[in-house]
Structure formats: structure tokens, C-alpha cells
Write a protein that holds these residues in place. Structure first.
Motif, PDB file in Angstrom:
ATOM      1  N   UNK B  14      13.470  49.349  16.725  1.00  0.00           N
ATOM      2  CA  UNK B  14      13.618  49.854  18.086  1.00  0.00           C
ATOM      3  C   UNK B  14      13.372  51.351  18.101  1.00  0.00           C
ATOM      4  N   UNK B  15      12.440  51.748  18.949  1.00  0.00           N
ATOM      5  CA  UNK B  15      12.171  53.177  19.116  1.00  0.00           C
ATOM      6  C   UNK B  15      12.832  53.670  20.380  1.00  0.00           C
ATOM      7  N   UNK B  16      13.283  54.907  20.316  1.00  0.00           N
ATOM      8  CA  UNK B  16      13.986  55.481  21.448  1.00  0.00           C
ATOM      9  C   UNK B  16      13.241  56.737  21.883  1.00  0.00           C
ATOM     10  N   UNK B  17      13.092  56.944  23.193  1.00  0.00           N
ATOM     11  CA  UNK B  17      12.307  58.121  23.596  1.00  0.00           C
ATOM     12  C   UNK B  17      13.071  59.422  23.382  1.00  0.00           C
ATOM     13  N   UNK B  18      12.362  60.435  22.923  1.00  0.00           N
ATOM     14  CA  UNK B  18      12.936  61.779  22.916  1.00  0.00           C
ATOM     15  C   UNK B  18      12.709  62.364  24.294  1.00  0.00           C
ATOM     16  N   UNK B  19      13.684  63.108  24.788  1.00  0.00           N
ATOM     17  CA  UNK B  19      13.527  63.607  26.154  1.00  0.00           C
ATOM     18  C   UNK B  19      12.876  64.984  26.156  1.00  0.00           C
ATOM     19  N   UNK B  23      10.466  71.157  33.559  1.00  0.00           N
ATOM     20  CA  UNK B  23       9.747  72.404  33.776  1.00  0.00           C
ATOM     21  C   UNK B  23       8.730  72.643  32.662  1.00  0.00           C
ATOM     22  N   UNK B  24       9.083  72.301  31.438  1.00  0.00           N
ATOM     23  CA  UNK B  24       8.179  72.496  30.315  1.00  0.00           C
ATOM     24  C   UNK B  24       6.846  71.809  30.542  1.00  0.00           C
ATOM     25  N   UNK B  25       6.940  70.554  31.005  1.00  0.00           N
ATOM     26  CA  UNK B  25       5.730  69.788  31.240  1.00  0.00           C
ATOM     27  C   UNK B  25       4.920  70.404  32.372  1.00  0.00           C
ATOM     28  N   UNK B  26       5.614  70.831  33.438  1.00  0.00           N
ATOM     29  CA  UNK B  26       4.934  71.429  34.581  1.00  0.00           C
ATOM     30  C   UNK B  26       4.188  72.690  34.144  1.00  0.00           C
ATOM     31  N   UNK B  37       1.056  64.817  22.435  1.00  0.00           N
ATOM     32  CA  UNK B  37       2.033  64.631  21.369  1.00  0.00           C
ATOM     33  C   UNK B  37       1.776  63.297  20.690  1.00  0.00           C
ATOM     34  N   UNK B  38       1.989  63.259  19.405  1.00  0.00           N
ATOM     35  CA  UNK B  38       1.819  62.003  18.690  1.00  0.00           C
ATOM     36  C   UNK B  38       2.999  61.087  19.010  1.00  0.00           C
ATOM     37  N   UNK B  39       2.835  59.826  18.693  1.00  0.00           N
ATOM     38  CA  UNK B  39       3.894  58.860  18.967  1.00  0.00           C
ATOM     39  C   UNK B  39       5.196  59.249  18.255  1.00  0.00           C
ATOM     40  N   UNK B  40       5.057  59.765  17.039  1.00  0.00           N
ATOM     41  CA  UNK B  40       6.248  60.139  16.274  1.00  0.00           C
ATOM     42  C   UNK B  40       6.995  61.294  16.934  1.00  0.00           C
TER      43      UNK B  40
END
Lengths: 284, 247
Positions: B14-19, B23-26, B37-40
């Protein structure tokens, strides 16, 4: 209690071409829970408020009066049932808008519940829809005096009402299947939905009859496109005809396209929802 | 699935998303410097190939440091998260007992909440009816049961929450460190209730940090670390691993 043979299996990938059927089965199996959710929403809505039920009709009534006055001043054409037209438009629209808006946030709002117990998550959207349909039924009671005033008898056209309610609900849920999943990842979605709903409120025949668009002011060649990209135009007109018995004045092939399109949105939405919800809840 | 096996996990990942949002994305979009970003980088592996087999009637403990994946494992067993790889089979209806006293509808009465929660946990109308009286009795708040929950104290909510879930009579009970709710008196009562459930024919999985609880109740204990099961079910082996790991 679960019988000997009901084995729950959670696999990573699942084929979901039959998504709407599975959803229907889930809803049937959990009808008790759905009833409880709808009852809860009703109780909470009317708890601690003095007017209670009155609030659910006061808003559409106030809007109707406002638009009625506005239209009597601005528009020269004579709609014999104008208050009824406006009121039915507003009630139908708010059924759609509230299904979509509350459906969009339904996963996010129930995150603590989702993280404690599993049941099919589409039930959140179904229960919101059920609640809005009950609300609409209660609100529809206020048109009875208008029907008596205009001496409108119930005719076979009234059958259009359940059809229209079903189609509006399907359309709203179909879209909410997408937006609710997306909302778990990006909380911007609810604002996009709110703005889109506000804009399409004015672009749909909510407080004016469809004839104002089809009646010559809009070039003929665009009307077909308009009706296709805006299924609500057809559905609202259906609700009005159900009571006034007026002809729909929409080409039959356009009605057919709208119905097929709505079903397709619901179908694709349900596939999307079922494939994505397991991953989406990790973002809650 | 074998005859007696009631929970079977094979190679569950089970993989869990990092949050990383907001604002960073914007800013990245506005400045045109969106980093792929890579999947890891976007996900971390919460469970990494879990194999577990639990038989009917067994009481199994799971011990591990904070963030080792214990609670995630329990949620996977409860069906809340679907594994990204691997397979899980559960022969029955699991009930997860975690976060007691949360998830109540503030404006509904205690009684209405009992009925709502019971149907949320999939109980039928008649089952709900049967358990209502038991819940009221056990929680000890009969006097206030028809008052809205928002008038309850935190302790009362916790007691009601525990009473509801422990009255559900689950065939598979998943416990996430909930032994301490309410005052001393109620704690004793709830501890006894859990022991009663554990000694009945329910299959139980307990996640805890407490050696004494696990020692008292469990027939098998597994230590988990970094999303993997590190031991083979022996209680002493699990404690040994847990303590060496901590040091």
C-alpha cells in the motif's frame, strides 16, 4: 451477520464496466443506511430552527418574487404562467445545483467516517441526492395554490415530472462522481463547481422560459448546440410542461440526444468513481 | 482460502500519498518551473509486501513503532484502503474500533446516534433495535440519552462510542489502542468488555504498544517495522524485536 459464503475480497484492480449495476446493487443492499442518512439530513436541517420547513420554500419563493418583478419591468412578452414558470425553474435548478455541490464535497466532509468504516462510498452521493429529492417534493407543495389559481388540472403530462427528476438527478450525480473524487486531491474543485453553477444558472432557462432562447433572438443554427451542451434546459422545460401541459417545443432528436448524453455521463462517471475511490480516500 | 482461515493477506502493498500541494504548486505553475516528481517522491510505501494468515477465533496482536504501518494495516483489513498490489481476503464482516467518541452527529440525540451508527456498521433494523438497550445500559448515560450529543461531555461521548462499537458483536474485531476511554470505573468496565469479546468466538486483531495487554489477550503477536512483518507469530520473539528496534 455475514453468512458463511460472503467472502470480501479487496484486490488492487477491478473491472468495472458494470459500474452502474453494482452501484444499484450496493444502494439496494444498504437501503437502511441510505434512509438513515436522508433522515439525519432532514432532522439536522430542521433542528433548532423556528420556521423549519418554511426555510426550504422561502428561498425559492423570495427569488421567484424578485425575478417576477424584474421580468414584469424588463420583458414585454407575455408568459401566462410567469410566477409558476419561474418557481418551477428555480426548484428544478436547485435540485441539480445542490446535488452537484453537496456531492462534490461529500467524500471530503465525511473523511472521519470513511476512515473508520467501509461501505460503498457512492452511498454518500446517493444519500445527498435522496435528500434533495425529498426537499424538492416538500417544496413542490407550494405550487398547489398557483395551480388552483391558474385552474390547471393534472394531465398525463404530469408523467414528465418523475422522468425529469430522474434525469436531473442522474445528470447531477454523474458530474458529482467526477468532482467528488477530484475534490479529495485538489480542494479547488468545489470553488470551480460553485462558479460554474452560478454562471450556468443564468445561461439556463431558470427564471425565463426556454422560448426566450429558441424564439428567434438566438440564431437558429446555435440552438441545437445550446440544447446539447445544456441538458438542464430540456429538463427544466419538461418540469414546466408537466404542470402547464404546454408542448415541449424541443425537437425530438434533441430530447433523445440529451437523454442519451445524460445516461452516458452517469455511466462513465460511475466507472470513474468506482475505479478511483479507493485511491482517492487516501488523500482525505 | 483454507477452511479455518478468516483473514488472508498475500503480498499486500500500500502506497500513501505525500502531501505537497497548495501555494508551492501554484508558484511552480506561475513561474513555469513545474517539477515532474517521480513516483517515489509523491508516494511512500506504508505497507511493503505483508503476508498474514489469521484463523477463525484467533487473537492476534501487532506491535511496532509509531509510523511502522500498524494502523494502516488495520485499515486495510477493515476494507478502508484497497491494496495497491497483492490480495486480501476476509471471510466475514470486519469492524474497526478506533477513534472512539468521534463521528457523532452533534445535533442528533444519543439515541438517534446509536441508530445511525448501528446502520453505518451495516446492522439491520432488528439488530439495531436489539442493541439499543444494551448500549444505553452499558454506557451508563440513560438519563441523557434523548439529549443532543452536543450537550455531552467528552467522556460521555467516549463512553457512548465505546458502548456502541462493542455492542455490535463483530465476527472480526480490529482494535486500535482503545483500552483507555472514560474514567477509572469505565476503563475497568471496558477492559472487561474487551476481554469478554476476545474470549468469545470473535476473531480479534489488536494493535498496541502495551506489552501487558498483548501478553494477556493474544495467542500470537507479530512485530512490524517499515511496513513489513518482521517476526513469525511468537510472542517473545515479537517483543524482543520491538525492543531491540526501539533501542
Amino acid at each position: 451477520m455475514g453468512g458463511e459464503n460472503d467472502v470480501l475480497e479487496f484486490k488492487a484492480e477491478l473491472p468495472f464496466l458494470t459500474a452502474p449495476l453494482r452501484m444499484a446493487k450496493n444502494a439496494l443492499n444498504h437501503r437502511q443506511l441510505l434512509k438513515h442518512f436522508v433522515a439525519r439530513d432532514l432532522k439536522i436541517r430542521y433542528h433548532n430552527s423556528i420556521i423549519g420547513y418554511g426555510w426550504s420554500v422561502l428561498e425559492p419563493l423570495a427569488l421567484t418574487v424578485t425575478f417576477y418583478i424584474l421580468f414584469s419591468i424588463l420583458s414585454e412578452d407575455q408568459d401566462p404562467f410567469r410566477p409558476l414558470t419561474i418557481l418551477l425553474g428555480i426548484l428544478s435548478w436547485s435540485l441539480f445545483a445542490k446535488i452537484l455541490a453537496t456531492g462534490t464535497t461529500s467524500l471530503q466532509r465525511n473523511s472521519s467516517l470513511i476512515q473508520r468504516v467501509y461501505f460503498p462510498r457512492e452511498l454518500f452521493i446517493f444519500s445527498k441526492t435522496g435528500f434533495q429529492i425529498v426537499q424538492l417534493m416538500l417544496s413542490l407543495l407550494v405550487i398547489i395554490p398557483l395551480l388552483i389559481h391558474y385552474q390547471l388540472q393534472p394531465t398525463s403530462s404530469l408523467l414528465l415530472l418523475p422522468c425529469a427528476i430522474g434525469l436531473i438527478s442522474m445528470f447531477g450525480m454523474g458530474l458529482a462522481f467526477f468532482t467528488s473524487i477530484l475534490q479529495t486531491k485538489a480542494r479547488d474543485i468545489e470553488h470551480i463547481v460553485a462558479i460554474s453553477l452560478r454562471i450556468s444558472f443564468y445561461l439556463s432557462p431558470v427564471f425565463y422560459p426556454l422560448e426566450m432562447i429558441t424564439g428567434g433572438r438566438v440564431p437558429e443554427q446555435y440552438i441545437g448546440y445550446y440544447l446539447i451542451i445544456n441538458p438542464m434546459a430540456t429538463f427544466i422545460t419538461m418540469v414546466r410542461s408537466a404542470f402547464t401541459d404546454a408542448p415541449l417545443n424541443i425537437p425530438q432528436e434533441n430530447i433523445l440526444i440529451t437523454v442519451v448524453l445524460t445516461m452516458a455521463i452517469f455511466w462513465i462517471g460511475s466507472i470513474f468513481f468506482m475505479r478511483r475511490e479507493r485511491k482517492a480516500v487516501k488523500f482525505l | 482460502m483454507k477452511e479455518k482461515e478468516i483473514i488472508a493477506l498475500s503480498n499486500v502493498v500500500l502506497d500513501y500519498p505525500r502531501k505537497t500541494k497548495g501555494v508551492g504548486l501554484l508558484r511552480e505553475i506561475l513561474t513555469g518551473r513545474v517539477k515532474r516528481k517521480s513516483r517515489a517522491e509523491r508516494w511512500f510505501r506504508a505497507l511493503d509486501g505483508i503476508n498474514l494468515s489469521i484463523n477463525k477465533g484467533e487473537v492476534v496482536g501487532i506491535i511496532g513503532a509509531n509510523g511502522s504501518g500498524k494502523s494502516t494495516l488495520l485499515r486495510v483489513m477493515a476494507g478502508i484502503y484497497a491494496p495497491d498490489e497483492g490480495e486480501i481476503k476476509i471471510n466475514g464482516r470486519p469492524t474497526l474500533l478506533a477513534g472512539v467518541g468521534t463521528g457523532f452527529q452533534q445535533d442528533l440525540t444519543g439515541r438517534e446516534n446509536i441508530r445511525l451508527q448501528s446502520s453505518i456498521y451495516g446492522r439491520s433494523k432488528s439488530e439495531t433495535h436489539e442493541l439499543e438497550e444494551d448500549v444505553i445500559e452499558f454506557s451508563g448515560i440513560r438519563e441523557f440519552i434523548d439529549d443532543p450529543i452536543r450537550t455531552y461531555s467528552a467522556g460521555m461521548k467516549a463512553r457512548l462510542g465505546f458502548a456502541i462499537i462493542s455492542s455490535l458483536n463483530p465476527e472480526i474485531l480490529l482494535l486500535d489502542e482503545v483500552m483507555s476511554v472514560g474514567d477509572y470505573e469505565f476503563r475497568k468496565k471496558s477492559r472487561a468488555r474487551i476481554e469478554e469479546l476476545v474470549k468469545g468466538d470473535a476473531t480479534v486483531v489488536i494493535v498496541s504498544h502495551s506489552k501487558s495487554i498483548l501478553n494477556n489477550l493474544c495467542s500470537k503477536v507479530y512485530a512490524i517495522d517499515n511496513g513489513s512483518v518482521m517476526t513469525h507469530g511468537d510472542i517473545d520473539e515479537a517483543f524482543e524485536f520491538y525492543e531491540s528496534d526501539k533501542a
